[in-house]
Design a protein around this motif. Structure first.
Motif, short mmCIF file in Angstrom:
data_model
loop_
_atom_site.label_atom_id
_atom_site.label_comp_id
_atom_site.label_asym_id
_atom_site.label_seq_id
_atom_site.Cartn_x
_atom_site.Cartn_y
_atom_site.Cartn_z
N TYR A 15 -13.56 -2.85 12.78
CA TYR A 15 -13.24 -1.86 13.82
C TYR A 15 -14.51 -1.22 14.37
CZ TYR A 15 -8.31 -1.99 12.53
OH TYR A 15 -7.02 -2.39 12.30
N ARG A 31 -10.41 -4.12 2.68
CA ARG A 31 -10.30 -2.92 3.52
C ARG A 31 -11.64 -2.49 4.09
NH1 ARG A 31 -8.68 1.58 1.65
NH2 ARG A 31 -7.13 2.28 3.13
N LEU A 62 -12.51 -2.18 8.06
CA LEU A 62 -13.10 -0.98 8.67
C LEU A 62 -14.37 -1.33 9.45
CD1 LEU A 62 -11.95 1.83 8.48
CD2 LEU A 62 -13.58 2.35 6.67
N THR A 66 -4.58 -10.48 4.43
CA THR A 66 -5.75 -9.73 3.96
C THR A 66 -5.43 -9.18 2.57
OG1 THR A 66 -4.87 -7.86 5.19
CG2 THR A 66 -6.72 -9.03 6.18
N SER A 94 -3.52 -6.98 11.14
CA SER A 94 -2.29 -6.64 10.42
C SER A 94 -1.43 -7.86 10.17
CB SER A 94 -1.48 -5.61 11.20
OG SER A 94 -2.27 -4.48 11.48
N PRO A 145 -8.47 6.04 5.01
CA PRO A 145 -7.44 5.23 5.65
C PRO A 145 -8.04 4.19 6.58
CG PRO A 145 -7.54 7.39 6.67
CD PRO A 145 -8.58 7.38 5.59
N VAL A 146 -7.41 3.02 6.65
CA VAL A 146 -7.85 1.93 7.52
C VAL A 146 -6.71 1.60 8.47
CG1 VAL A 146 -8.48 -0.51 7.58
CG2 VAL A 146 -9.43 0.97 5.82
N PRO A 147 -6.95 1.60 9.79
CA PRO A 147 -5.85 1.32 10.71
C PRO A 147 -5.26 -0.07 10.52
CG PRO A 147 -7.74 2.26 11.88
CD PRO A 147 -8.21 1.93 10.50
N MET A 148 -3.97 -0.13 10.30
CA MET A 148 -3.22 -1.38 10.20
C MET A 148 -1.81 -1.09 10.74
SD MET A 148 -5.05 -3.71 8.33
CE MET A 148 -4.33 -4.66 7.00
N ASN A 149 -1.23 -2.07 11.41
CA ASN A 149 0.10 -1.82 11.98
C ASN A 149 1.16 -1.62 10.90
OD1 ASN A 149 -0.90 -1.99 14.51
ND2 ASN A 149 0.33 -3.75 15.14
N TRP A 154 -0.21 -9.49 2.41
CA TRP A 154 -1.12 -8.58 1.72
C TRP A 154 -1.10 -8.92 0.25
CZ3 TRP A 154 -4.77 -5.22 2.96
CH2 TRP A 154 -5.11 -4.20 2.08
N ARG A 167 -6.42 -6.03 -0.54
CA ARG A 167 -6.88 -4.66 -0.72
C ARG A 167 -8.40 -4.60 -0.70
NH1 ARG A 167 -4.24 -0.05 -4.39
NH2 ARG A 167 -5.92 1.45 -4.20
N ARG A 205 -1.00 -0.46 3.05
CA ARG A 205 -2.29 -1.07 3.41
C ARG A 205 -3.19 -0.05 4.06
NH1 ARG A 205 -0.79 -6.45 6.64
NH2 ARG A 205 -0.09 -4.92 8.15
N VAL A 206 -2.59 0.87 4.83
CA VAL A 206 -3.37 1.86 5.57
C VAL A 206 -4.06 2.81 4.60
CG1 VAL A 206 -3.27 3.71 7.27
CG2 VAL A 206 -1.81 1.71 7.53
N LEU A 207 -3.28 3.30 3.64
CA LEU A 207 -3.85 4.23 2.66
C LEU A 207 -3.15 4.01 1.33
CD1 LEU A 207 -5.86 6.60 2.33
CD2 LEU A 207 -3.99 8.14 2.83
N PRO A 208 -3.62 3.03 0.54
CA PRO A 208 -2.97 2.78 -0.75
C PRO A 208 -3.23 3.92 -1.73
CG PRO A 208 -4.59 1.06 -0.21
CD PRO A 208 -4.78 2.18 0.77
N LYS A 209 -2.40 4.00 -2.72
CA LYS A 209 -2.58 4.97 -3.79
C LYS A 209 -3.98 4.76 -4.38
CE LYS A 209 0.34 6.68 -7.51
NZ LYS A 209 1.62 6.49 -8.18
N ARG A 263 -6.27 -4.45 15.76
CA ARG A 263 -5.38 -3.89 14.74
C ARG A 263 -4.17 -4.81 14.55
NH1 ARG A 263 -3.12 1.79 16.17
NH2 ARG A 263 -1.64 0.50 17.26
#
Lengths: 213, 320
Positions: free
Chosen positions: B106, B99, B103, B94, B90, A170-174, A212, B96, A161-165, B86
């Motif tokens: 935030y 995103r 952002l 949500t 998380s 990048p988006v901050p997610m735990n 997700w 894709r 989720r943070v940085l998909p292919k 965050r």
């Protein structure tokens, strides 16, 4: 260059990983304290490597090296220099499997040198749904060559989720990093690979839910 | 040493005594945990020790920020908002495609806290409740997301309001002129946090001691009427007697604060529990060892902060 890499890991990679993912680690006690050792993780994002470099204690992280596809990371000279010297990758020439040469030679050399190598046996990044793809058996051959090296399964939840292919920002997610008990080479490849897959799926079952779509 | 002594002497005495009291409680807690660990080796007190160790860290960071002045406190709560948001985003469902909006959500944090730092109260008040409220659904429409549109928009609104806007009120307290408070602006923040946490603990302790009748078993099975009322009365007493040392409240304003704040804390706790139950998690993350996530720690505060601020603004503080 080793000291520069070490500094960059501690001063940049770690804070970035912590900021982007929160890096909730479970089971640190299962991490190897010395090499040679093999870490096996699922792979959905470039964040995975960053996360793996941040879960080890500072005194050993210099020994930790991710195995990475040379056809992807060493194609461009700048990225290549960066990957080799700062990320510290162990190159695996995926594209030369058919040529007959031992594409695992650099990984074996690293293990012989007492490094801890990180293997993503799915071979490439999956999508963020966090399904696990078919595992390639190269890791079994490594374990066979170094039967005393512990093989530690790690499930990384949410890095996709943070940085998909295919995404650049990048988006901050735990993210949760779950480390399982190490498994040992038992003598048979299929058994070893099945055990590894089961261990990864067990860790996945313990991970927090990932909503997700 | 001399510099430290002089620095402490310049601080409002009530704040120093208050912080000393909290440290005293922590020392007591640490001693009890130590004695328990040694005297009952059969039981595992690891989580209790972790909880107390985390309290030490949290108190140290808070005390340092409060003593260092408003910029440090505002920065600290901006960071708290970030980690909380965050965590929330998380856990929430949500996609894709979301995103970009994540952002943007935030981005609301630096903007929100910038207006606190610039002390533009009027804009702070409407920034998230009105403008983030409008921009979020618009962004989602621009991206072309229409599936489950309203529930997804509501999700972002909820996250921004609780984690960013409401926690922002804690930071905005630091912009109160020192002349309007008995223990400085930091004293206002300190007292809010003490009352909120004391309420959580008092509810827990009264519930453990006397708890018989469940209050909302479908959301929080461990919460009881006895715990709620015991916590309410204890916290109301704390606010009534200690409030005048730290806040400019008195008379009717103080009485209303004493009665309302404990209920708000309870409401915040229960609301976050309902969300966690919906999502299917016990803790929102492992950010604070022994406690869970930061949202688990600040759930009550998301309700008490705005109410405390508004009561102060209505009854006592001229500036707001």
């Amino acid at each position: 260059m080793a000291w520069l890499r070490w500094l960059l890991i501690l001063l940049i990679a770690r804070p970035v990983a912590k900021f982007m993912t929160g890096a909730d680690v479970t089971g640190e006690e299962h991490l190897p304290v010395r090499g040679p050792a093999i870490i096996v993780a699922n792979h959905n994002s470039h964040m995975d490597t960053l996360l793996m470099l941040s879960i080890f204690p500072a005194r050993i992280v210099g020994k930790v090296r991710p195995a990475a596809a040379s056809d992807y990371f060493l194609k461009d000279p700048v990225v290549g220099w960066f990957s080799r010297n700062l990320v510290g990758i162990v190159p695996v020439a995926r594209d030369r499997v058919a040529s007959g040469e031992d594409i695992l030679a650099p990984a074996k050399q690293a293990l012989a040198d007492g490094d801890i190598i990180i293997v993503f046996p799915e071979g490439t990044r999956g999508d963020a749904s966090d399904e696990i793809a078919r595992l390639k058996s190269g890791v079994a051959r490594l374990a066979e060559a170094f039967p005393d090296a512990p093989v530690t399964p790690v499930w990384i939840q949410g890095a996709g989720r943070v940085l998909p292919k295919g995404e650049a920002i990048p988006v901050p997610m735990n993210c949760a990093v779950l480390i399982g008990e190490p498994i040992r080479w038992g003598g048979r490849r299929t058994e070893f690979m099945d055990g590894l897959r089961e261990a990864l799926l067990r860790l996945k079952a313990e991970a927090p839910p990932l909503r997700w779509q | 040493m001399d510099i430290i002594a002089r620095f402490l002497a310049e601080q409002p005495p009530a704040l120093i005594w208050g912080l000393t009291g909290v440290v005293g409680l922590l020392v007591l807690g640490s001693v009890v945990a130590g004695v328990l660990t040694v005297s009952r080796p059969s039981k595992d007190y690891k989580e209790l020790r972790q909880r107390i160790a985390s309290w030490w860290v949290m108190i140290a960071i808070l005390a340092a920020a409060l003593l260092a002045g408003w910029p440090a406190t505002v920065t600290l709560f901006a960071a708290v908002s970030f980690v909380a948001l965050r965590e929330f985003l998380s856990l929430a469902p949500t996609r894709r495609e979301d995103r970009l909006i994540i952002l943007a959500a935030y981005l609301a944090i630096p903007v929100n806290y910038a207006f606190i730092a610039l002390d533009v109260y009027g804009i702070y008040l409407v920034l998230i409740p009105v403008y983030a409220f409008l921009i979020t659904p618009w962004l989602m429409a621009v991206v072309g997301q229409t599936q489950g549109y309203l529930s997804r928009v509501a999700l972002f609104h909820w996250g921004l309001m609780t984690c960013v806007y409401n926690i922002g009120y804690v930071a905005y307290l630091t912009r109160t002129p020192a002349i309007e408070t008995p223990a400085g602006a930091a004293g206002l923040v300190f007292f809010l946090l003490v009352a909120t946490e004391f309420n959580d603990v008092a509810q827990y302790v009264w519930g453990k001691l006397l708890g018989r009748h469940k209050i909302i078993p479908r959301v929080s099975p461990n919460k009881t009427w006895e715990g709620f009322i015991g916590g309410w009365l204890s916290t109301a007493a704390l606010i009534w007697f200690a409030g005048p040392l730290f806040t400019p409240l008195s008379g009717v304003g103080l009485a209303i604060t004493a009665l309302v704040l404990p209920v708000a804390g309870f409401a915040g706790d229960v609301t976050m529990s309902a969300i966690k139950r919906d999502i299917g998690v016990k803790d929102t993350s492992k950010f604070i060892p022994g406690h869970g996530g930061i949202l688990d720690r600040i759930d009550s505060l998301t309700f008490t902060a705005p109410i405390y601020f508004h009561l102060l603004a209505w009854f006592a503080v001229e500036k707001f």
